[in-house]
Design a protein around this motif. Structure first.
Motif, PDB file in Angstrom:
ATOM      1  N   MET A   1       0.857  -1.166   0.000  1.00 15.48           N
ATOM      2  CA  MET A   1       0.000   0.000   0.000  1.00 15.48           C
ATOM      3  C   MET A   1       0.903   1.230   0.000  1.00 15.48           C
ATOM      4  O   MET A   1       1.746   1.381   0.877  1.00 15.48           O
ATOM      5  N   SER A   2       0.717   2.085  -0.948  1.00 12.82           N
ATOM      6  CA  SER A   2       1.481   3.324  -1.009  1.00 12.82           C
ATOM      7  C   SER A   2       0.610   4.451  -0.482  1.00 12.82           C
ATOM      8  O   SER A   2      -0.402   4.814  -1.103  1.00 12.82           O
ATOM      9  N   ILE A   3       0.984   4.968   0.681  1.00 12.77           N
ATOM     10  CA  ILE A   3       0.232   6.055   1.302  1.00 12.77           C
ATOM     11  C   ILE A   3       1.194   7.183   1.604  1.00 12.77           C
ATOM     12  O   ILE A   3       2.194   6.986   2.300  1.00 12.77           O
ATOM     13  N   ASP A   4       0.902   8.357   1.074  1.00 17.34           N
ATOM     14  CA  ASP A   4       1.705   9.547   1.352  1.00 17.34           C
ATOM     15  C   ASP A   4       0.917  10.459   2.272  1.00 17.34           C
ATOM     16  O   ASP A   4      -0.267  10.727   2.030  1.00 17.34           O
ATOM     17  N   VAL A   5       1.580  10.943   3.334  1.00 19.34           N
ATOM     18  CA  VAL A   5       0.985  11.926   4.226  1.00 19.34           C
ATOM     19  C   VAL A   5       1.816  13.191   4.097  1.00 19.34           C
ATOM     20  O   VAL A   5       3.027  13.174   4.336  1.00 19.34           O
ATOM     21  N   ASN A   6       1.165  14.273   3.697  1.00 25.53           N
ATOM     22  CA  ASN A   6       1.849  15.540   3.486  1.00 25.53           C
ATOM     23  C   ASN A   6       1.200  16.602   4.380  1.00 25.53           C
ATOM     24  O   ASN A   6       0.055  16.981   4.145  1.00 25.53           O
ATOM     25  N   ASN A   7       1.940  17.065   5.377  1.00 29.25           N
ATOM     26  CA  ASN A   7       1.401  18.061   6.306  1.00 29.25           C
ATOM     27  C   ASN A   7       1.802  19.455   5.847  1.00 29.25           C
ATOM     28  O   ASN A   7       2.944  19.867   5.982  1.00 29.25           O
ATOM     29  N   GLU A   8       0.828  20.189   5.322  1.00 26.47           N
ATOM     30  CA  GLU A   8       1.029  21.561   4.861  1.00 26.47           C
ATOM     31  C   GLU A   8       0.366  22.560   5.803  1.00 26.47           C
ATOM     32  O   GLU A   8       0.266  23.736   5.480  1.00 26.47           O
ATOM     33  N   SER A   9      -0.091  22.094   6.971  1.00 29.50           N
ATOM     34  CA  SER A   9      -0.929  22.914   7.840  1.00 29.50           C
ATOM     35  C   SER A   9      -0.156  23.846   8.758  1.00 29.50           C
ATOM     36  O   SER A   9      -0.717  24.816   9.262  1.00 29.50           O
ATOM     37  N   GLY A  10       1.099  23.543   9.037  1.00 26.49           N
ATOM     38  CA  GLY A  10       1.839  24.305  10.032  1.00 26.49           C
ATOM     39  C   GLY A  10       1.537  23.857  11.449  1.00 26.49           C
ATOM     40  O   GLY A  10       2.092  24.381  12.398  1.00 26.49           O
ATOM     41  N   THR A  11       0.650  22.878  11.615  1.00 23.73           N
ATOM     42  CA  THR A  11       0.302  22.323  12.919  1.00 23.73           C
ATOM     43  C   THR A  11       0.968  20.960  13.047  1.00 23.73           C
ATOM     44  O   THR A  11       0.931  20.164  12.107  1.00 23.73           O
ATOM     45  N   GLU A  12       1.535  20.694  14.200  1.00 27.01           N
ATOM     46  CA  GLU A  12       2.153  19.389  14.417  1.00 27.01           C
ATOM     47  C   GLU A  12       1.067  18.344  14.633  1.00 27.01           C
ATOM     48  O   GLU A  12       0.215  18.490  15.512  1.00 27.01           O
ATOM     49  N   VAL A  13       1.078  17.316  13.794  1.00 27.58           N
ATOM     50  CA  VAL A  13       0.117  16.222  13.900  1.00 27.58           C
ATOM     51  C   VAL A  13       0.878  14.902  13.913  1.00 27.58           C
ATOM     52  O   VAL A  13       2.024  14.832  13.472  1.00 27.58           O
ATOM     53  N   ASP A  14       0.227  13.861  14.404  1.00 28.16           N
ATOM     54  CA  ASP A  14       0.836  12.533  14.449  1.00 28.16           C
ATOM     55  C   ASP A  14       0.679  11.882  13.071  1.00 28.16           C
ATOM     56  O   ASP A  14      -0.256  11.129  12.826  1.00 28.16           O
ATOM     57  N   GLU A  15       1.624  12.193  12.181  1.00 25.90           N
ATOM     58  CA  GLU A  15       1.560  11.692  10.809  1.00 25.90           C
ATOM     59  C   GLU A  15       1.655  10.170  10.759  1.00 25.90           C
ATOM     60  O   GLU A  15       1.013   9.534   9.919  1.00 25.90           O
ATOM     61  N   GLN A  16       2.433   9.589  11.665  1.00 22.30           N
ATOM     62  CA  GLN A  16       2.575   8.129  11.672  1.00 22.30           C
ATOM     63  C   GLN A  16       1.247   7.459  11.998  1.00 22.30           C
ATOM     64  O   GLN A  16       0.887   6.452  11.394  1.00 22.30           O
ATOM     65  N   ALA A  17       0.505   8.012  12.942  1.00 25.01           N
ATOM     66  CA  ALA A  17      -0.798   7.439  13.287  1.00 25.01           C
ATOM     67  C   ALA A  17      -1.772   7.554  12.117  1.00 25.01           C
ATOM     68  O   ALA A  17      -2.546   6.627  11.849  1.00 25.01           O
ATOM     69  N   ILE A  18      -1.738   8.677  11.401  1.00 27.20           N
ATOM     70  CA  ILE A  18      -2.596   8.845  10.230  1.00 27.20           C
ATOM     71  C   ILE A  18      -2.243   7.791   9.188  1.00 27.20           C
ATOM     72  O   ILE A  18      -3.121   7.128   8.627  1.00 27.20           O
ATOM     73  N   LEU A  19      -0.968   7.611   8.956  1.00 35.45           N
ATOM     74  CA  LEU A  19      -0.498   6.597   8.010  1.00 35.45           C
ATOM     75  C   LEU A  19      -0.930   5.202   8.452  1.00 35.45           C
ATOM     76  O   LEU A  19      -1.471   4.422   7.654  1.00 35.45           O
ATOM     77  N   ASP A  20      -0.716   4.887   9.719  1.00 33.89           N
ATOM     78  CA  ASP A  20      -1.042   3.560  10.247  1.00 33.89           C
ATOM     79  C   ASP A  20      -2.534   3.247  10.164  1.00 33.89           C
ATOM     80  O   ASP A  20      -2.927   2.151   9.768  1.00 33.89           O
ATOM     81  N   ILE A  21      -3.372   4.210  10.558  1.00 34.85           N
ATOM     82  CA  ILE A  21      -4.816   3.925  10.560  1.00 34.85           C
ATOM     83  C   ILE A  21      -5.355   3.868   9.133  1.00 34.85           C
ATOM     84  O   ILE A  21      -6.260   3.088   8.844  1.00 34.85           O
ATOM     85  N   ALA A  22      -4.785   4.656   8.218  1.00 28.06           N
ATOM     86  CA  ALA A  22      -5.191   4.569   6.818  1.00 28.06           C
ATOM     87  C   ALA A  22      -4.833   3.193   6.262  1.00 28.06           C
ATOM     88  O   ALA A  22      -5.653   2.546   5.593  1.00 28.06           O
ATOM     89  N   ARG A  23      -3.631   2.723   6.554  1.00 27.16           N
ATOM     90  CA  ARG A  23      -3.194   1.401   6.079  1.00 27.16           C
ATOM     91  C   ARG A  23      -4.098   0.314   6.672  1.00 27.16           C
ATOM     92  O   ARG A  23      -4.518  -0.610   5.981  1.00 27.16           O
ATOM     93  N   TYR A  24      -4.400   0.427   7.971  1.00 28.62           N
ATOM     94  CA  TYR A  24      -5.269  -0.547   8.641  1.00 28.62           C
ATOM     95  C   TYR A  24      -6.659  -0.558   7.987  1.00 28.62           C
ATOM     96  O   TYR A  24      -7.223  -1.623   7.710  1.00 28.62           O
ATOM     97  N   ALA A  25      -7.227   0.630   7.756  1.00 29.61           N
ATOM     98  CA  ALA A  25      -8.567   0.721   7.169  1.00 29.61           C
ATOM     99  C   ALA A  25      -8.600   0.103   5.777  1.00 29.61           C
ATOM    100  O   ALA A  25      -9.525  -0.646   5.445  1.00 29.61           O
ATOM    101  N   LEU A  26      -7.590   0.384   4.971  1.00 22.17           N
ATOM    102  CA  LEU A  26      -7.558  -0.157   3.609  1.00 22.17           C
ATOM    103  C   LEU A  26      -7.383  -1.670   3.610  1.00 22.17           C
ATOM    104  O   LEU A  26      -8.003  -2.369   2.807  1.00 22.17           O
ATOM    105  N   ALA A  27      -6.561  -2.162   4.520  1.00 23.14           N
ATOM    106  CA  ALA A  27      -6.387  -3.617   4.627  1.00 23.14           C
ATOM    107  C   ALA A  27      -7.692  -4.266   5.094  1.00 23.14           C
ATOM    108  O   ALA A  27      -8.106  -5.306   4.570  1.00 23.14           O
ATOM    109  N   ARG A  28      -8.326  -3.655   6.069  1.00 21.86           N
ATOM    110  CA  ARG A  28      -9.586  -4.197   6.597  1.00 21.86           C
ATOM    111  C   ARG A  28     -10.679  -4.220   5.531  1.00 21.86           C
ATOM    112  O   ARG A  28     -11.521  -5.112   5.505  1.00 21.86           O
ATOM    113  N   MET A  29     -10.635  -3.235   4.635  1.00 20.22           N
ATOM    114  CA  MET A  29     -11.623  -3.160   3.563  1.00 20.22           C
ATOM    115  C   MET A  29     -11.198  -3.989   2.340  1.00 20.22           C
ATOM    116  O   MET A  29     -11.862  -3.974   1.331  1.00 20.22           O
TER     117      MET A  29
END
Length: 165
Positions: A1-29
């Motif tokens: 699964m190729s998932i790119d997370v690009n934070n352009e917001s200037g706010t610090e977010v947990d990019e790894q968690a976003i990546l992980d849950i997206a990968r989990y959701a796609l695998a589950r589906m």
């Protein structure tokens, strides 16, 4: 699964968690493992521009999904899932933070972004929540995915209640 997370917001977010849950959701589906997804995190001004441009609605929103190849989960267990470009999910941490604070089960901005990521994935896969039966199906699936991911990660406590409109 190729998932790119690009934070352009200037706010610090947990990019790894976003990546992980997206990968989990796609695998589950059961989406093809060579499919591609892009997640973009933007500030409220950029989200408001997208919201006006694409939905003709004022103000920033929490999540927007832009499907590409209109992939759908396979309908049968033995069916081979198609491969392709899922599309883009756009998240707004400013709106997510406010929604997390205002939710009945208050939670962090990052927890809200995780929920919104799953919500965006489901929209890319053709799910919607305009009608009551669609909403029940989508939000039930969303909760099951978030709960499953949280359990796999050893997270305790209630998962965030859906705050997406």
């Amino acid at each position: 699964m190729s998932i790119d997370v690009n934070n352009e917001s200037g706010t610090e977010v947990d990019e790894q968690a976003i990546l992980d849950i997206a990968r989990y959701a796609l695998a589950r589906m059961r989406i093809h493992p060579l499919s591609e997804l892009s997640v973009i995190v933007v500030d409220a001004d950029a989200m408001e521009q997208l919201h006006i441009q694409w939905m003709d609605l004022p103000g920033p929103t929490d999540v927007m999904s832009f499907p590409m190849d209109e992939l759908r989960p396979p309908s049968k267990d033995d069916e081979e899932p198609p491969q392709g470009l899922l599309g883009d999910i756009v998240l707004c941490p400013e709106v997510a933070e406010r929604q997390g604070k205002d939710a009945p089960t208050q939670h962090s901005m990052d927890e809200e972004l995780q929920l919104l990521t799953v919500h965006g994935v489901l929209h890319l896969l053709g799910y919607d929540h305009e009608e009551p039966d669609e909403k029940a199906e989508m939000f039930g699936l969303q909760a099951a995915i978030v709960d499953g991911w949280r359990a796999e990660k050893g997270m305790t406590g209630p998962s965030p209640a859906p705050t997406v409109s």
